[in-house]
Design a protein around this motif. Structure first.
Motif, short mmCIF file in Angstrom:
data_model
loop_
_atom_site.label_atom_id
_atom_site.label_comp_id
_atom_site.label_asym_id
_atom_site.label_seq_id
_atom_site.Cartn_x
_atom_site.Cartn_y
_atom_site.Cartn_z
N ASP A 149 -11.84 -1.85 14.28
CA ASP A 149 -10.47 -2.10 13.83
C ASP A 149 -10.50 -2.36 12.33
O ASP A 149 -10.94 -3.41 11.87
CB ASP A 149 -9.87 -3.30 14.56
N VAL A 150 -10.02 -1.39 11.59
CA VAL A 150 -9.97 -1.49 10.12
C VAL A 150 -8.52 -1.41 9.69
O VAL A 150 -7.82 -0.45 10.01
CB VAL A 150 -10.79 -0.38 9.45
N TYR A 151 -8.08 -2.43 8.96
CA TYR A 151 -6.69 -2.49 8.50
C TYR A 151 -6.65 -2.43 6.98
O TYR A 151 -7.45 -3.08 6.30
CB TYR A 151 -6.01 -3.77 8.98
N MET A 152 -5.70 -1.66 6.46
CA MET A 152 -5.57 -1.51 5.01
C MET A 152 -4.10 -1.58 4.61
O MET A 152 -3.21 -1.28 5.41
CB MET A 152 -6.16 -0.18 4.55
N CYS A 153 -3.90 -1.98 3.35
CA CYS A 153 -2.54 -1.94 2.79
C CYS A 153 -2.10 -0.48 2.69
O CYS A 153 -2.92 0.42 2.58
CB CYS A 153 -2.51 -2.58 1.41
N GLN A 154 -0.82 -0.26 2.71
CA GLN A 154 -0.31 1.10 2.55
C GLN A 154 -0.60 1.61 1.14
O GLN A 154 -0.72 0.81 0.19
CB GLN A 154 1.20 1.12 2.82
N PRO A 155 -0.75 2.93 0.97
CA PRO A 155 -1.05 3.49 -0.35
C PRO A 155 0.03 3.15 -1.37
O PRO A 155 1.23 3.28 -1.07
CB PRO A 155 -1.11 5.00 -0.10
N GLU A 156 -0.40 2.70 -2.52
CA GLU A 156 0.56 2.40 -3.59
C GLU A 156 1.37 3.65 -3.92
O GLU A 156 0.84 4.75 -4.00
CB GLU A 156 -0.20 1.93 -4.84
N ALA A 157 2.66 3.48 -4.09
CA ALA A 157 3.62 4.54 -4.39
C ALA A 157 4.04 5.32 -3.16
O ALA A 157 4.90 6.20 -3.23
CB ALA A 157 3.10 5.51 -5.45
N PHE A 158 3.44 5.01 -1.99
CA PHE A 158 3.80 5.72 -0.77
C PHE A 158 4.03 4.74 0.37
O PHE A 158 3.70 5.03 1.53
CB PHE A 158 2.70 6.72 -0.39
N VAL A 159 4.58 3.60 0.06
CA VAL A 159 4.89 2.59 1.07
C VAL A 159 6.08 3.04 1.89
O VAL A 159 7.09 3.52 1.34
CB VAL A 159 5.17 1.23 0.41
N SER A 160 5.98 2.92 3.20
CA SER A 160 7.05 3.36 4.09
C SER A 160 8.35 2.61 3.80
O SER A 160 8.36 1.38 3.69
CB SER A 160 6.63 3.11 5.54
N SER A 161 9.43 3.36 3.69
CA SER A 161 10.73 2.74 3.42
C SER A 161 11.28 2.04 4.66
O SER A 161 12.07 1.11 4.55
CB SER A 161 11.72 3.80 2.93
N THR A 162 10.86 2.48 5.83
CA THR A 162 11.35 1.88 7.09
C THR A 162 10.47 0.73 7.56
O THR A 162 10.93 -0.15 8.28
CB THR A 162 11.43 2.95 8.19
N HIS A 163 9.18 0.72 7.17
CA HIS A 163 8.25 -0.35 7.56
C HIS A 163 7.44 -0.81 6.34
O HIS A 163 6.21 -0.64 6.31
CB HIS A 163 7.32 0.11 8.68
#
Length: 239
Positions: A149-163
């Motif tokens: 189980d590997v968790y990462m922040c969302q890619p900078e500049a491509f963060v989901s607008s809905t989540h």
């Protein structure tokens, strides 16, 4: 033809062209700067789309018990042998040094064929005039499937607008992860075995197969692969 600068000094037009080319080839120092340059922004969008299409992660709600690994964008300018531009490359990578053993990775290794195996095989290539082909697998590590189980922040500049507060739970491997080379090799080994190759007893990263009386050898060096055979047709078939 010459042009006058603001200081009143004449400079050749070629100087202006060279400066413009250097600015065009220069790697951005930040994501913000990259997004302001159309060609780099396009490359980032292509990379992000490829990761999404590959099913690299799925978004999940963030919890306090998760160990979140940070990430970053890396920008590279690849040139040809003559110095001309080959391509721009943007890659989203994990900061693997933040991973914790036993939490988001376990076994790690890099698939590197032994130097003695290479010397012996190359001697045979020269002696028997065998064919040899080197191939570089595009985005090889992205083919690896993760079992941790590997968790990462969302890619900078491509963060989901809905989540926007969700994090990425990695399904497939990513460059920078400690287990990325191992995960990639597991997939490659599985494919080679399904095609009739067998690993050498003395070297786990040397595979051999015989088809219609012809021998084929595969040497693995991380994400570079050498294919050797006494039949060029068999080499192309393997590729």
């Amino acid at each position: 033809m010459q042009t006058r600068s603001k200081s009143g000094i004449y400079k050749p037009k070629v100087y202006t062209i060279v400066v413009a080319l250097l600015d065009h080839f220069q790697k951005p120092s930040s994501v913000r700067q990259a997004l302001q340059l159309p060609h780099w922004k396009t490359i980032m969008e292509v990379e992000y789309s490829a990761l999404v299409h590959n099913g690299t992660w799925r978004l999940v709600p963030k919890t306090e018990r998760m160990h979140i690994v940070l990430n970053k964008w890396i920008f590279k300018t690849k040139l040809k042998a003559d110095g001309s531009l080959d391509k721009f490359k943007a890659r989203w990578v994990a900061k693997g040094f933040q991973q914790h053993a036993g939490v988001d990775f376990s076994d790690t290794f890099s698939p590197v064929v032994k130097a003695s195996s290479i010397r012996i095989i190359f001697t045979l290539v020269i002696a028997y005039n065998w064919d040899i082909q080197q191939i570089d697998i595009n985005n090889a590590f992205l083919n690896g499937i993760l079992h941790e189980d590997v968790y990462m922040c969302q890619p900078e500049a491509f963060v989901s607008s809905t989540h926007p507060t969700h994090v990425c739970k990695l399904i497939k491997s990513l460059y920078g992860l400690k287990q990325a080379p191992r995960a990639w090799f597991v997939q490659l080994r599985s494919a080679l075995v399904s095609w009739g190759f067998r690993p050498s007893i003395s070297d786990n990263f040397l595979f051999h197969s015989r088809e219609n009386g012809h021998l084929a050898l595969v040497l693995v060096y991380v994400d570079d692969v050498l294919i050797i055979s006494d039949s060029s047709t068999l080499i192309h078939s393997v590729i």
